[in-house]
Enzyme design. Structure first.
Site, PDB file in Angstrom:
ATOM      1  N   HIS A 141      -9.499   1.304   4.976  1.00  0.00           N
ATOM      2  CA  HIS A 141      -8.209   1.483   5.653  1.00  0.00           C
ATOM      3  C   HIS A 141      -8.401   2.443   6.825  1.00  0.00           C
ATOM      4  O   HIS A 141      -9.203   3.380   6.744  1.00  0.00           O
ATOM      5  CB  HIS A 141      -7.167   2.032   4.662  1.00  0.00           C
ATOM      6  CG  HIS A 141      -5.781   1.999   5.236  1.00  0.00           C
ATOM      7  ND1 HIS A 141      -5.323   2.955   6.110  1.00  0.00           N
ATOM      8  CD2 HIS A 141      -4.776   1.110   5.085  1.00  0.00           C
ATOM      9  CE1 HIS A 141      -4.078   2.653   6.462  1.00  0.00           C
ATOM     10  NE2 HIS A 141      -3.724   1.535   5.861  1.00  0.00           N
ATOM     11  N   GLU A 193      -6.754   4.845   7.839  1.00  0.00           N
ATOM     12  CA  GLU A 193      -6.556   6.271   7.497  1.00  0.00           C
ATOM     13  C   GLU A 193      -7.807   6.846   6.841  1.00  0.00           C
ATOM     14  O   GLU A 193      -8.133   8.016   7.032  1.00  0.00           O
ATOM     15  CB  GLU A 193      -5.308   6.413   6.604  1.00  0.00           C
ATOM     16  CG  GLU A 193      -4.034   6.224   7.417  1.00  0.00           C
ATOM     17  CD  GLU A 193      -2.891   5.593   6.668  1.00  0.00           C
ATOM     18  OE1 GLU A 193      -2.878   5.626   5.418  1.00  0.00           O
ATOM     19  OE2 GLU A 193      -1.984   5.039   7.343  1.00  0.00           O
ATOM     20  N   GLY A 235       2.997  -0.985   4.250  1.00  0.00           N
ATOM     21  CA  GLY A 235       3.096   0.440   3.925  1.00  0.00           C
ATOM     22  C   GLY A 235       4.540   0.804   3.644  1.00  0.00           C
ATOM     23  O   GLY A 235       5.061   0.591   2.547  1.00  0.00           O
ATOM     24  N   GLY A 236       5.215   1.344   4.647  1.00  0.00           N
ATOM     25  CA  GLY A 236       6.574   1.878   4.490  1.00  0.00           C
ATOM     26  C   GLY A 236       7.540   0.958   3.750  1.00  0.00           C
ATOM     27  O   GLY A 236       8.243   1.400   2.827  1.00  0.00           O
ATOM     28  N   SER A 256       3.637  -1.919  10.324  1.00  0.00           N
ATOM     29  CA  SER A 256       5.091  -1.983  10.544  1.00  0.00           C
ATOM     30  C   SER A 256       5.683  -3.356  10.223  1.00  0.00           C
ATOM     31  O   SER A 256       6.649  -3.789  10.859  1.00  0.00           O
ATOM     32  CB  SER A 256       5.461  -1.561  11.961  1.00  0.00           C
ATOM     33  OG  SER A 256       5.072  -0.215  12.191  1.00  0.00           O
ATOM     34  N   GLU A 315      -5.222  -4.664  10.646  1.00  0.00           N
ATOM     35  CA  GLU A 315      -4.212  -3.631  10.819  1.00  0.00           C
ATOM     36  C   GLU A 315      -4.461  -2.882  12.135  1.00  0.00           C
ATOM     37  O   GLU A 315      -5.280  -1.947  12.172  1.00  0.00           O
ATOM     38  CB  GLU A 315      -4.268  -2.629   9.664  1.00  0.00           C
ATOM     39  CG  GLU A 315      -3.984  -3.237   8.304  1.00  0.00           C
ATOM     40  CD  GLU A 315      -3.376  -2.224   7.339  1.00  0.00           C
ATOM     41  OE1 GLU A 315      -2.439  -2.606   6.637  1.00  0.00           O
ATOM     42  OE2 GLU A 315      -3.815  -1.065   7.306  1.00  0.00           O
ATOM     43  N   ASN A 369       0.875  -1.182   0.000  1.00  0.00           N
ATOM     44  CA  ASN A 369       0.000   0.000   0.000  1.00  0.00           C
ATOM     45  C   ASN A 369       0.908   1.226   0.000  1.00  0.00           C
ATOM     46  O   ASN A 369       1.490   1.569   1.033  1.00  0.00           O
ATOM     47  CB  ASN A 369      -0.892  -0.025   1.252  1.00  0.00           C
ATOM     48  CG  ASN A 369      -1.729   1.244   1.374  1.00  0.00           C
ATOM     49  OD1 ASN A 369      -1.757   2.070   0.459  1.00  0.00           O
ATOM     50  ND2 ASN A 369      -2.402   1.396   2.496  1.00  0.00           N
ATOM     51  N   TRP A 370       1.021   1.832  -1.158  1.00  0.00           N
ATOM     52  CA  TRP A 370       1.974   2.950  -1.290  1.00  0.00           C
ATOM     53  C   TRP A 370       1.432   4.249  -0.706  1.00  0.00           C
ATOM     54  O   TRP A 370       2.152   5.236  -0.623  1.00  0.00           O
ATOM     55  CB  TRP A 370       2.332   3.154  -2.767  1.00  0.00           C
ATOM     56  CG  TRP A 370       3.069   2.003  -3.390  1.00  0.00           C
ATOM     57  CD1 TRP A 370       3.435   0.831  -2.777  1.00  0.00           C
ATOM     58  CD2 TRP A 370       3.541   1.901  -4.735  1.00  0.00           C
ATOM     59  NE1 TRP A 370       4.101   0.012  -3.668  1.00  0.00           N
ATOM     60  CE2 TRP A 370       4.174   0.648  -4.872  1.00  0.00           C
ATOM     61  CE3 TRP A 370       3.478   2.745  -5.848  1.00  0.00           C
ATOM     62  CZ2 TRP A 370       4.754   0.230  -6.072  1.00  0.00           C
ATOM     63  CZ3 TRP A 370       4.051   2.326  -7.043  1.00  0.00           C
ATOM     64  CH2 TRP A 370       4.685   1.087  -7.150  1.00  0.00           C
ATOM     65  N   LYS A 371       0.165   4.248  -0.337  1.00  0.00           N
ATOM     66  CA  LYS A 371      -0.464   5.449   0.236  1.00  0.00           C
ATOM     67  C   LYS A 371      -0.224   6.650  -0.701  1.00  0.00           C
ATOM     68  O   LYS A 371      -0.186   6.466  -1.910  1.00  0.00           O
ATOM     69  CB  LYS A 371       0.027   5.674   1.666  1.00  0.00           C
ATOM     70  CG  LYS A 371      -0.120   4.395   2.525  1.00  0.00           C
ATOM     71  CD  LYS A 371       0.055   4.600   3.987  1.00  0.00           C
ATOM     72  CE  LYS A 371      -0.135   3.274   4.711  1.00  0.00           C
ATOM     73  NZ  LYS A 371      -0.065   3.368   6.159  1.00  0.00           N
ATOM     74  N   GLY A 393       2.714   2.524  10.709  1.00  0.00           N
ATOM     75  CA  GLY A 393       3.661   3.617  10.526  1.00  0.00           C
ATOM     76  C   GLY A 393       4.360   4.044  11.800  1.00  0.00           C
ATOM     77  O   GLY A 393       5.014   5.081  11.849  1.00  0.00           O
TER      78      GLY A 393
HETATM   79  P1  13P Z   1       3.181   0.518   7.629  1.00  0.00           P
HETATM   80  O1  13P Z   1       3.703  -0.773   7.048  1.00  0.00           O
HETATM   81  O2  13P Z   1       3.911   1.727   7.124  1.00  0.00           O
HETATM   82  O3  13P Z   1       3.062   0.454   9.128  1.00  0.00           O
HETATM   83  O4  13P Z   1       1.677   0.692   7.066  1.00  0.00           O
HETATM   84  C1  13P Z   1       0.793  -0.357   7.174  1.00  0.00           C
HETATM   85  C2  13P Z   1      -0.429  -0.019   6.426  1.00  0.00           C
HETATM   86  O5  13P Z   1      -1.184   0.872   6.788  1.00  0.00           O
HETATM   87  C3  13P Z   1      -0.703  -0.777   5.198  1.00  0.00           C
HETATM   88  O6  13P Z   1      -1.978  -0.533   4.715  1.00  0.00           O
END
Ligand code: 13P
Length: 256
Positions: free
Chosen positions: A97, A99, A236-237, A215, A169, A11-13, A175
């Protein structure tokens, strides 16, 4: 034992211009573009979906969107529909998600409409659920996850359910560098599996993949992915850089 193929999804956000997205995808294809042991998905921002879809052609990697609107078309400024995504060869869509829930006020009923619209358009929804730190500390983790899952899946049929993907999640792990322990994650994944059994029956529930997100990185992936009900990761990251994402795919291949 029923074997579920592991899925590693990035998930590149809100990261990467189209040019940067294509560069990353080309790096991924060079290393893991032909492997079939693990399903691999990248979810770039809307703006890069077209170019990424073209770059992925001929590889085993697939593309997903990070959100969509439930309606087919109309006066919804700034929104994108399922059929628009399908036209870009998108196969999956992340829905609900945390967010989207916390920063954009998305509620379970609206997320449910999106899940239904995704299935109707042959897109595979990745329904995200998870508790905040305050909810965990109050002992409400399972209750929160149950509400989000059941409300998000209302009206989903047993025919549709096998192509569902769930992502657990924990919000406090996203994050933050704080990862759930493998025991904490497995406990919730097993609970989700149990809810899926109640909704769709044992055989179908055993086919549905439940991803962990929060994470996840090469250093902690093997232990998480070794858990019975952890069928992959929503990353994510660590998905923003080819080296770490490739390592995660390799960890998933080794864990199968
Ligand atoms: P991180 O891997 O950056 O914690 O993000 C997880 C995430 O929200 C994937 O959708």
């Amino acid at each position: 034992m029923i074997l579920r193929k592991k899925l590693i999804a990035g998930n590149w956000k809100m990261n990467k211009t189209t040019a940067d997205a294509v560069t990353l995808v080309q790096e991924l294809i060079a290393e893991i573009g032909r492997q079939t042991e693990v399903d691999v998905l990248v979810c770039p921002p809307f703006t890069a979906l077209d170019a990424v879809g073209r770059a992925l052609e001929g590889s085993t990697l697939k593309s997903g969107a990070q959100n969509m609107h439930p309606e087919a078309s109309g006066a919804f400024t700034g929104e994108v529909s399922a059929s628009m995504l399908r036209a870009l060869f998108v196969t999956h869509v992340i829905l609900g998600h945390s967010e989207r829930r916390t920063l954009f006020g998305e509620q379970d009923a609206f997320i449910n409409q999106k899940v239904i619209a995704a299935f109707k358009n042959q897109l595979r929804p990745i329904l995200c659920v998870g508790e905040t730190l305050a909810e965990r500390e109050a002992g409400d983790t399972l209750k929160v996850v149950q509400t989000q899952l059941e409300a998000g899946l209302e009206g989903v049929s047993t025919e549709q359910a096998p192509s569902l993907i769930v992502a657990y999640e924990p919000v406090w792990a996203i994050g933050t560098g704080k990862v759930a322990t493998s025991d904490q994650a497995q406990e919730v994944h097993a609970f989700i599996r149990g809810l899926l059994v109640k909704l769709f029956g044992e055989a179908i529930a055993q086919k549905i993949r439940i991803l962990y997100g929060g994470s996840m990185k090469p250093s902690n992936a093997a232990e998480l992915l070794a858990q019975k009900d952890i069928d992959g990761g929503l990353i994510g990251g660590a998905s923003l850089e080819a080296r770490s994402f490739v390592e995660l795919v390799k960890a998933a291949a080794a864990a199968k």
